[in-house]
Scaffold this motif. Structure first.
Motif, PDB file in Angstrom:
ATOM      1  N   GLU A   1       0.732  -0.977   0.036  1.00 10.99           N
ATOM      2  CA  GLU A   1      -0.410   0.051  -0.343  1.00 10.99           C
ATOM      3  C   GLU A   1       0.875   1.106   0.046  1.00 10.99           C
ATOM      4  N   ILE A   2       2.352   0.674   0.698  1.00 18.06           N
ATOM      5  CA  ILE A   2       2.930   2.313   0.510  1.00 18.06           C
ATOM      6  C   ILE A   2       3.688   2.487  -0.683  1.00 18.06           C
ATOM      7  N   ASP A   3       3.787   1.611  -1.566  1.00 22.25           N
ATOM      8  CA  ASP A   3       4.228   1.692  -2.305  1.00 22.25           C
ATOM      9  C   ASP A   3       3.388   2.196  -4.038  1.00 22.25           C
ATOM     10  N   LYS A   4       2.068   1.698  -3.908  1.00 18.02           N
ATOM     11  CA  LYS A   4       0.711   2.033  -4.088  1.00 18.02           C
ATOM     12  C   LYS A   4       0.722   4.330  -4.344  1.00 18.02           C
ATOM     13  N   LEU A   5       0.914   4.618  -2.902  1.00 15.60           N
ATOM     14  CA  LEU A   5       0.820   5.156  -2.635  1.00 15.60           C
ATOM     15  C   LEU A   5       1.957   6.446  -3.322  1.00 15.60           C
ATOM     16  N   VAL A   6       3.114   5.895  -3.421  1.00 14.05           N
ATOM     17  CA  VAL A   6       4.481   6.689  -3.205  1.00 14.05           C
ATOM     18  C   VAL A   6       4.366   6.715  -5.199  1.00 14.05           C
ATOM     19  N   TYR A   7       3.875   6.266  -5.541  1.00 14.42           N
ATOM     20  CA  TYR A   7       3.372   5.409  -7.307  1.00 14.42           C
ATOM     21  C   TYR A   7       2.815   6.447  -7.780  1.00 14.42           C
ATOM     22  N   ASP A   8       1.188   6.597  -7.248  1.00 17.66           N
ATOM     23  CA  ASP A   8       0.486   6.898  -7.693  1.00 17.66           C
ATOM     24  C   ASP A   8       0.333   9.081  -7.633  1.00 17.66           C
ATOM     25  N   TYR A   9       1.344   9.153  -6.210  1.00 18.99           N
ATOM     26  CA  TYR A   9       1.615  10.672  -6.340  1.00 18.99           C
ATOM     27  C   TYR A   9       2.562  11.442  -6.317  1.00 18.99           C
ATOM     28  N   THR A  10       3.397  10.321  -7.384  1.00 18.55           N
ATOM     29  CA  THR A  10       4.487  10.516  -8.005  1.00 18.55           C
ATOM     30  C   THR A  10       4.013  10.789  -9.402  1.00 18.55           C
ATOM     31  N   VAL A  11       3.246   9.930  -9.997  1.00 20.87           N
ATOM     32  CA  VAL A  11       3.092   9.747 -11.218  1.00 20.87           C
ATOM     33  C   VAL A  11       1.909  11.014 -11.482  1.00 20.87           C
ATOM     34  N   GLU A  12       0.870  11.246 -10.227  1.00 21.72           N
ATOM     35  CA  GLU A  12      -0.043  12.323 -10.306  1.00 21.72           C
ATOM     36  C   GLU A  12       0.475  13.746 -10.351  1.00 21.72           C
ATOM     37  N   HIS A  13       1.939  14.198  -9.606  1.00 23.53           N
ATOM     38  CA  HIS A  13       2.446  15.480 -10.041  1.00 23.53           C
ATOM     39  C   HIS A  13       3.421  15.621 -11.128  1.00 23.53           C
ATOM     40  N   GLY A  14       3.897  14.502 -11.838  1.00 23.10           N
ATOM     41  CA  GLY A  14       4.628  15.173 -13.006  1.00 23.10           C
ATOM     42  C   GLY A  14       6.031  14.108 -13.214  1.00 23.10           C
ATOM     43  N   GLY A  15       6.106  13.552 -12.051  1.00 20.01           N
ATOM     44  CA  GLY A  15       7.985  12.730 -11.673  1.00 20.01           C
ATOM     45  C   GLY A  15       7.201  11.179 -11.800  1.00 20.01           C
ATOM     46  N   ILE A  16       7.840  10.579 -11.944  1.00 20.22           N
ATOM     47  CA  ILE A  16       8.768   9.626 -12.178  1.00 20.22           C
ATOM     48  C   ILE A  16       9.059   8.956 -10.507  1.00 20.22           C
ATOM     49  N   PRO A  17       9.051   8.068 -10.177  1.00 22.69           N
ATOM     50  CA  PRO A  17       9.633   6.724  -8.922  1.00 22.69           C
ATOM     51  C   PRO A  17      10.586   6.561  -9.399  1.00 22.69           C
ATOM     52  N   ALA A  18      12.129   6.714  -9.048  1.00 26.39           N
ATOM     53  CA  ALA A  18      13.438   6.478  -9.858  1.00 26.39           C
ATOM     54  C   ALA A  18      13.849   5.010  -9.698  1.00 26.39           C
ATOM     55  N   CYS A  19      13.058   4.270  -8.750  1.00 29.74           N
ATOM     56  CA  CYS A  19      12.923   2.953  -7.557  1.00 29.74           C
ATOM     57  C   CYS A  19      12.856   2.855  -8.702  1.00 29.74           C
TER      58      CYS A  19
END
Ligand code: MF3
Ligand code: CO
Ligand code: CO
Length: 284
Positions: free
Chosen positions: A74-92
């Motif tokens: 769930e933490i992973d999903k939160l990080v993915y969604d928030y990052t992508v919604e704000h125009g970023g890419i999760p580097a990991c």
């Protein structure tokens, strides 16, 4: 005779700046100096700062939601969604085959824990959430510890001392000081508190790529290692263990780093830029 490593080179025909002269002086004295391309331009620093702001917002979002009963997936999903919604890419995600968007490392896991549906946070757990964001091509890397509910006094102390180690490391870094000054200060503080410092993993240059030069070890001697020059950008990310400093990598997943004695470990991380006064945090 041992030859000095020539990192700082100035293109023929260019006039030497004051900075060139200063760094070349250290280099001529046999010090390890950065290559010139490790010195970020003001525009690049601004780009990394913006990436850092998004990375911080992601970690703030995790801080709001994290609680007992939650899975690390769930933490992973939160990080993915928030990052992508704000125009970023999760580097990991996909980095050297890493399968998730963030590292979640609980208790005896030192770092690089892989989020999973099966892993449920429990009262008393201490967890490191390590998040790296790419925004407009710029990388920013930071991690925090979260204590789930209340934990034991020893684990709480470990979390607190690890954070102090990051702060003390930051304060030890001065322009035209050395990377070794940082590790030396960190190791002293950890030892004074009865804890050990992981030696197999280190901080790193960051900004245009995920992992750049230099390696920033969290132990060492003052006055050794690479010269700190204004404009360099790197992380400090001490991993502090309650017991032995020794660690191993989980053979099954090839990622998860665990303490040899299975006692807890804690880590905090920020991305910094070297300024004329010291270090400035880019992941506030
Ligand atoms: N964020 C980690 C660091 O501080 C690196 C994680 S790499 C991954 O350097 F592939 F595990 F995500
Ligand atoms: Co990190
Ligand atoms: Co890092």
């Amino acid at each position: 005779m041992k030859k000095n490593k020539i990192n700082w080179t100035v293109p023929k025909g260019t006039e030497l700046t004051e900075l060139d002269k200063k760094v070349l002086f250290y280099q001529s004295r046999g010090h390890l100096v950065p290559s010139r391309r490790l010195i970020k331009t003001p525009e690049q620093i601004e780009g990394i700062r913006k990436s850092g702001m998004l990375n911080t917002a992601v970690l703030d979002r995790v801080a709001e939601k994290i609680c007992a009963g939650m899975s690390t997936a769930e933490i992973d999903k939160l990080v993915y969604d928030y990052t992508v919604e704000h125009g970023g890419i999760p580097a990991c995600l996909g980095y050297e085959g890493f399968p998730k968007s963030v590292c979640t490392s609980i208790n005896e896991v030192v770092c690089h824990g892989i989020p999973s549906e099966e892993e449920i946070l429990e009262e008393g757990d201490i967890i490191n959430v390590d998040c790296t964001t790419i925004l407009n091509g710029y990388y920013a890397d930071a991690s925090r510890m979260f204590v789930i509910g209340r934990t034991t006094p020893q684990k709480q102390k470990l979390v607190d001392v690890a954070r102090e180690c990051l702060e003390i490391g930051m304060e030890a870094a001065k322009p035209f000081g050395f990377v070794g000054d940082i590790g030396n200060a960190i190791e002293k503080h950890a030892k004074k508190n009865g804890f050990s410092v992981v030696r197999d993993l280190c901080g790193h240059g960051v900004g245009l790529e995920f992992h750049e030069e230099p390696d920033v070890e969290h132990f060492g001697k003052r006055g050794t290692g690479m010269l700190l020059v204004p404009g360099m950008v790197f992380t400090i990310e001490p991993m502090i263990n309650m017991g032995t400093w020794e660690v191993f990598i989980d053979e099954e997943d090839g990622w998860t780093v665990v303490t040899e004695d299975e006692l807890p470990s804690a880590q905090w991380e920020h991305t910094f830029v070297v300024t004329d006064n010291g270090l400035e945090i880019l992941t506030h």
